[in-house]
Design a protein around this motif. Structure first.
Motif, PDB file in Angstrom:
ATOM      1  N   PHE A   1      30.591 -72.824  21.546  1.00 50.29           N
ATOM      2  CA  PHE A   1      30.945 -73.887  20.618  1.00 50.29           C
ATOM      3  C   PHE A   1      30.636 -75.223  21.284  1.00 50.29           C
ATOM      4  CE2 PHE A   1      33.426 -71.970  17.102  1.00 50.29           C
ATOM      5  CZ  PHE A   1      33.431 -70.650  17.542  1.00 50.29           C
ATOM      6  N   ARG A   2      30.649 -76.278  20.486  1.00 52.58           N
ATOM      7  CA  ARG A   2      30.475 -77.613  21.050  1.00 52.58           C
ATOM      8  C   ARG A   2      31.352 -78.604  20.294  1.00 52.58           C
ATOM      9  NH1 ARG A   2      24.202 -78.804  19.199  1.00 52.58           N
ATOM     10  NH2 ARG A   2      24.607 -79.092  16.958  1.00 52.58           N
ATOM     11  N   GLN A   3      31.692 -79.674  20.990  1.00 48.43           N
ATOM     12  CA  GLN A   3      32.510 -80.713  20.392  1.00 48.43           C
ATOM     13  C   GLN A   3      31.993 -82.080  20.813  1.00 48.43           C
ATOM     14  OE1 GLN A   3      36.739 -80.352  21.116  1.00 48.43           O
ATOM     15  NE2 GLN A   3      37.205 -81.579  19.317  1.00 48.43           N
ATOM     16  N   ALA A   4      31.538 -82.835  19.839  1.00 47.84           N
ATOM     17  CA  ALA A   4      31.072 -84.197  20.078  1.00 47.84           C
ATOM     18  C   ALA A   4      32.251 -85.152  19.914  1.00 47.84           C
ATOM     19  CB  ALA A   4      29.966 -84.544  19.092  1.00 47.84           C
ATOM     20  N   PRO A   5      32.177 -86.340  20.504  1.00 45.38           N
ATOM     21  CA  PRO A   5      33.286 -87.306  20.399  1.00 45.38           C
ATOM     22  C   PRO A   5      33.626 -87.598  18.951  1.00 45.38           C
ATOM     23  CG  PRO A   5      31.736 -88.006  22.066  1.00 45.38           C
ATOM     24  CD  PRO A   5      31.107 -86.831  21.382  1.00 45.38           C
ATOM     25  N   GLY A   6      34.909 -87.497  18.626  1.00 49.20           N
ATOM     26  CA  GLY A   6      35.369 -87.817  17.290  1.00 49.20           C
ATOM     27  C   GLY A   6      35.093 -86.754  16.252  1.00 49.20           C
ATOM     28  N   LYS A   7      34.562 -85.613  16.677  1.00 49.59           N
ATOM     29  CA  LYS A   7      34.231 -84.544  15.736  1.00 49.59           C
ATOM     30  C   LYS A   7      34.988 -83.274  16.086  1.00 49.59           C
ATOM     31  CE  LYS A   7      29.634 -86.176  14.446  1.00 49.59           C
ATOM     32  NZ  LYS A   7      28.214 -85.780  14.260  1.00 49.59           N
ATOM     33  N   GLU A   8      35.065 -82.372  15.125  1.00 51.96           N
ATOM     34  CA  GLU A   8      35.711 -81.091  15.359  1.00 51.96           C
ATOM     35  C   GLU A   8      34.791 -80.180  16.178  1.00 51.96           C
ATOM     36  OE1 GLU A   8      38.504 -80.801  11.342  1.00 51.96           O
ATOM     37  OE2 GLU A   8      36.869 -79.384  11.664  1.00 51.96           O
ATOM     38  N   ARG A   9      35.418 -79.251  16.871  1.00 50.97           N
ATOM     39  CA  ARG A   9      34.650 -78.258  17.619  1.00 50.97           C
ATOM     40  C   ARG A   9      33.909 -77.366  16.615  1.00 50.97           C
ATOM     41  NH1 ARG A   9      37.570 -75.547  22.719  1.00 50.97           N
ATOM     42  NH2 ARG A   9      38.022 -77.787  22.915  1.00 50.97           N
ATOM     43  N   GLU A  10      32.630 -77.123  16.874  1.00 49.43           N
ATOM     44  CA  GLU A  10      31.823 -76.362  15.931  1.00 49.43           C
ATOM     45  C   GLU A  10      31.099 -75.197  16.604  1.00 49.43           C
ATOM     46  OE1 GLU A  10      28.789 -78.859  14.222  1.00 49.43           O
ATOM     47  OE2 GLU A  10      27.711 -79.079  16.110  1.00 49.43           O
ATOM     48  N   PHE A  11      30.858 -74.181  15.804  1.00 40.68           N
ATOM     49  CA  PHE A  11      30.167 -72.989  16.266  1.00 40.68           C
ATOM     50  C   PHE A  11      28.711 -73.300  16.608  1.00 40.68           C
ATOM     51  CE2 PHE A  11      29.137 -68.566  16.528  1.00 40.68           C
ATOM     52  CZ  PHE A  11      27.872 -68.433  15.960  1.00 40.68           C
ATOM     53  N   VAL A  12      28.229 -72.702  17.695  1.00 40.56           N
ATOM     54  CA  VAL A  12      26.831 -72.854  18.088  1.00 40.56           C
ATOM     55  C   VAL A  12      26.121 -71.505  18.049  1.00 40.56           C
ATOM     56  CG1 VAL A  12      25.255 -73.494  19.947  1.00 40.56           C
ATOM     57  CG2 VAL A  12      27.316 -74.849  19.537  1.00 40.56           C
ATOM     58  N   ALA A  13      26.664 -70.519  18.761  1.00 40.03           N
ATOM     59  CA  ALA A  13      26.007 -69.213  18.853  1.00 40.03           C
ATOM     60  C   ALA A  13      27.010 -68.172  19.318  1.00 40.03           C
ATOM     61  CB  ALA A  13      24.824 -69.267  19.815  1.00 40.03           C
ATOM     62  N   ALA A  14      26.703 -66.901  19.045  1.00 36.43           N
ATOM     63  CA  ALA A  14      27.553 -65.804  19.492  1.00 36.43           C
ATOM     64  C   ALA A  14      26.703 -64.569  19.739  1.00 36.43           C
ATOM     65  CB  ALA A  14      28.648 -65.509  18.471  1.00 36.43           C
ATOM     66  N   ILE A  15      27.264 -63.656  20.533  1.00 35.28           N
ATOM     67  CA  ILE A  15      26.551 -62.420  20.857  1.00 35.28           C
ATOM     68  C   ILE A  15      27.547 -61.280  20.956  1.00 35.28           C
ATOM     69  CG2 ILE A  15      26.660 -62.901  23.357  1.00 35.28           C
ATOM     70  CD1 ILE A  15      23.829 -61.608  23.526  1.00 35.28           C
ATOM     71  N   SER A  16      27.206 -60.142  20.396  1.00 34.28           N
ATOM     72  CA  SER A  16      28.098 -58.988  20.444  1.00 34.28           C
ATOM     73  C   SER A  16      28.025 -58.331  21.815  1.00 34.28           C
ATOM     74  CB  SER A  16      27.724 -57.981  19.362  1.00 34.28           C
ATOM     75  OG  SER A  16      26.475 -57.390  19.654  1.00 34.28           O
ATOM     76  N   TRP A  17      29.077 -57.541  22.130  1.00 33.15           N
ATOM     77  CA  TRP A  17      29.123 -56.968  23.468  1.00 33.15           C
ATOM     78  C   TRP A  17      28.251 -55.750  23.620  1.00 33.15           C
ATOM     79  CZ3 TRP A  17      30.442 -52.030  24.797  1.00 33.15           C
ATOM     80  CH2 TRP A  17      31.105 -51.255  23.835  1.00 33.15           C
ATOM     81  N   SER A  18      28.005 -55.029  22.527  1.00 34.86           N
ATOM     82  CA  SER A  18      27.351 -53.738  22.666  1.00 34.86           C
ATOM     83  C   SER A  18      25.834 -53.851  22.615  1.00 34.86           C
ATOM     84  CB  SER A  18      27.859 -52.794  21.583  1.00 34.86           C
ATOM     85  OG  SER A  18      27.689 -53.381  20.317  1.00 34.86           O
ATOM     86  N   ILE A  19      25.276 -54.064  21.441  1.00 32.10           N
ATOM     87  CA  ILE A  19      23.815 -54.089  21.323  1.00 32.10           C
ATOM     88  C   ILE A  19      23.254 -55.507  21.388  1.00 32.10           C
ATOM     89  CG2 ILE A  19      23.712 -51.932  20.055  1.00 32.10           C
ATOM     90  CD1 ILE A  19      23.412 -53.532  17.487  1.00 32.10           C
ATOM     91  N   GLY A  20      24.136 -56.472  21.573  1.00 33.80           N
ATOM     92  CA  GLY A  20      23.668 -57.841  21.757  1.00 33.80           C
ATOM     93  C   GLY A  20      23.173 -58.520  20.500  1.00 33.80           C
ATOM     94  N   THR A  21      23.744 -58.185  19.367  1.00 29.24           N
ATOM     95  CA  THR A  21      23.411 -58.886  18.128  1.00 29.24           C
ATOM     96  C   THR A  21      23.796 -60.356  18.274  1.00 29.24           C
ATOM     97  OG1 THR A  21      23.851 -56.876  16.867  1.00 29.24           O
ATOM     98  CG2 THR A  21      23.765 -58.938  15.652  1.00 29.24           C
ATOM     99  N   THR A  22      22.916 -61.244  17.816  1.00 27.88           N
ATOM    100  CA  THR A  22      23.158 -62.678  17.984  1.00 27.88           C
ATOM    101  C   THR A  22      23.343 -63.390  16.643  1.00 27.88           C
ATOM    102  OG1 THR A  22      20.771 -63.066  18.062  1.00 27.88           O
ATOM    103  CG2 THR A  22      21.910 -62.781  20.163  1.00 27.88           C
ATOM    104  N   TYR A  23      24.059 -64.498  16.713  1.00 30.47           N
ATOM    105  CA  TYR A  23      24.368 -65.317  15.542  1.00 30.47           C
ATOM    106  C   TYR A  23      24.185 -66.773  15.963  1.00 30.47           C
ATOM    107  CZ  TYR A  23      26.707 -60.948  14.351  1.00 30.47           C
ATOM    108  OH  TYR A  23      26.983 -59.624  14.121  1.00 30.47           O
ATOM    109  N   TYR A  24      23.648 -67.593  15.059  1.00 32.84           N
ATOM    110  CA  TYR A  24      23.382 -68.993  15.387  1.00 32.84           C
ATOM    111  C   TYR A  24      23.780 -69.904  14.238  1.00 32.84           C
ATOM    112  CZ  TYR A  24      20.518 -67.151  19.171  1.00 32.84           C
ATOM    113  OH  TYR A  24      20.074 -66.496  20.291  1.00 32.84           O
ATOM    114  N   ALA A  25      24.215 -71.102  14.599  1.00 37.25           N
ATOM    115  CA  ALA A  25      24.369 -72.154  13.608  1.00 37.25           C
ATOM    116  C   ALA A  25      22.985 -72.590  13.151  1.00 37.25           C
ATOM    117  CB  ALA A  25      25.125 -73.332  14.216  1.00 37.25           C
ATOM    118  N   ASP A  26      22.883 -72.989  11.906  1.00 40.37           N
ATOM    119  CA  ASP A  26      21.587 -73.411  11.367  1.00 40.37           C
ATOM    120  C   ASP A  26      20.995 -74.573  12.167  1.00 40.37           C
ATOM    121  OD1 ASP A  26      22.431 -72.843   7.853  1.00 40.37           O
ATOM    122  OD2 ASP A  26      21.676 -71.482   9.397  1.00 40.37           O
ATOM    123  N   SER A  27      21.862 -75.413  12.690  1.00 39.39           N
ATOM    124  CA  SER A  27      21.403 -76.616  13.385  1.00 39.39           C
ATOM    125  C   SER A  27      20.696 -76.311  14.709  1.00 39.39           C
ATOM    126  CB  SER A  27      22.573 -77.559  13.640  1.00 39.39           C
ATOM    127  OG  SER A  27      23.566 -76.910  14.407  1.00 39.39           O
TER     128      SER A  27
END
Length: 124
Positions: free
Chosen positions: A37-63
């Protein structure tokens, strides 16, 4: 419970690259889904990317899709975030976290243990 320590942040010019690392303590790291996740000054913390533990499936924010890559090395208890083509709007404190369960990978409420964060600053 797992302890997380992020590193690799810094100052980079627009268009440059950085690789963030998140080192985890604990013998069960390989069984945790992980996220960034990331948090810029004055903004809420937002999702960036994630990965599963088993087969390593990944997820990304559109940005960040197509520019950032999340990966993990379970033997080293480490998850990485490779960031390319950085933009000034990527400037933020970046956090890694462990994820609870397998639903809604994008919601901050589904992550529990957090690192202290690492600052990324992208200059124009």
């Amino acid at each position: 419970q797992v302890q997380l320590v992020e590193s690799g942040g810094g100052l980079v010019q627009a268009g440059g690259s950085l690789r963030l690392s998140c080192a985890a303590s604990g013998r069960t790291f390989s069984r945790y889904h992980m996220g960034w996740f990331r948090q810029a000054p004055g903004k809420e913390r937002e999702f960036v990317a994630a990965i599963s533990w088993s087969i390593g499936t990944t997820y990304y924010a559109d940005s960040v899709k197509g520019r950032f890559t999340i990966s993990r090395d379970n033997a080293k208890n480490t998850v990485y975030l490779q960031m390319n083509s950085l933009k000034p709007e990527d400037t933020a404190v970046y956090y890694c976290a462990t994820k609870i369960g397998v639903s809604n990978w994008y919601s901050i409420s589904n992550y529990d243990s957090w690192g202290q964060g690492t600052q990324v600053t992208v200059s124009s």
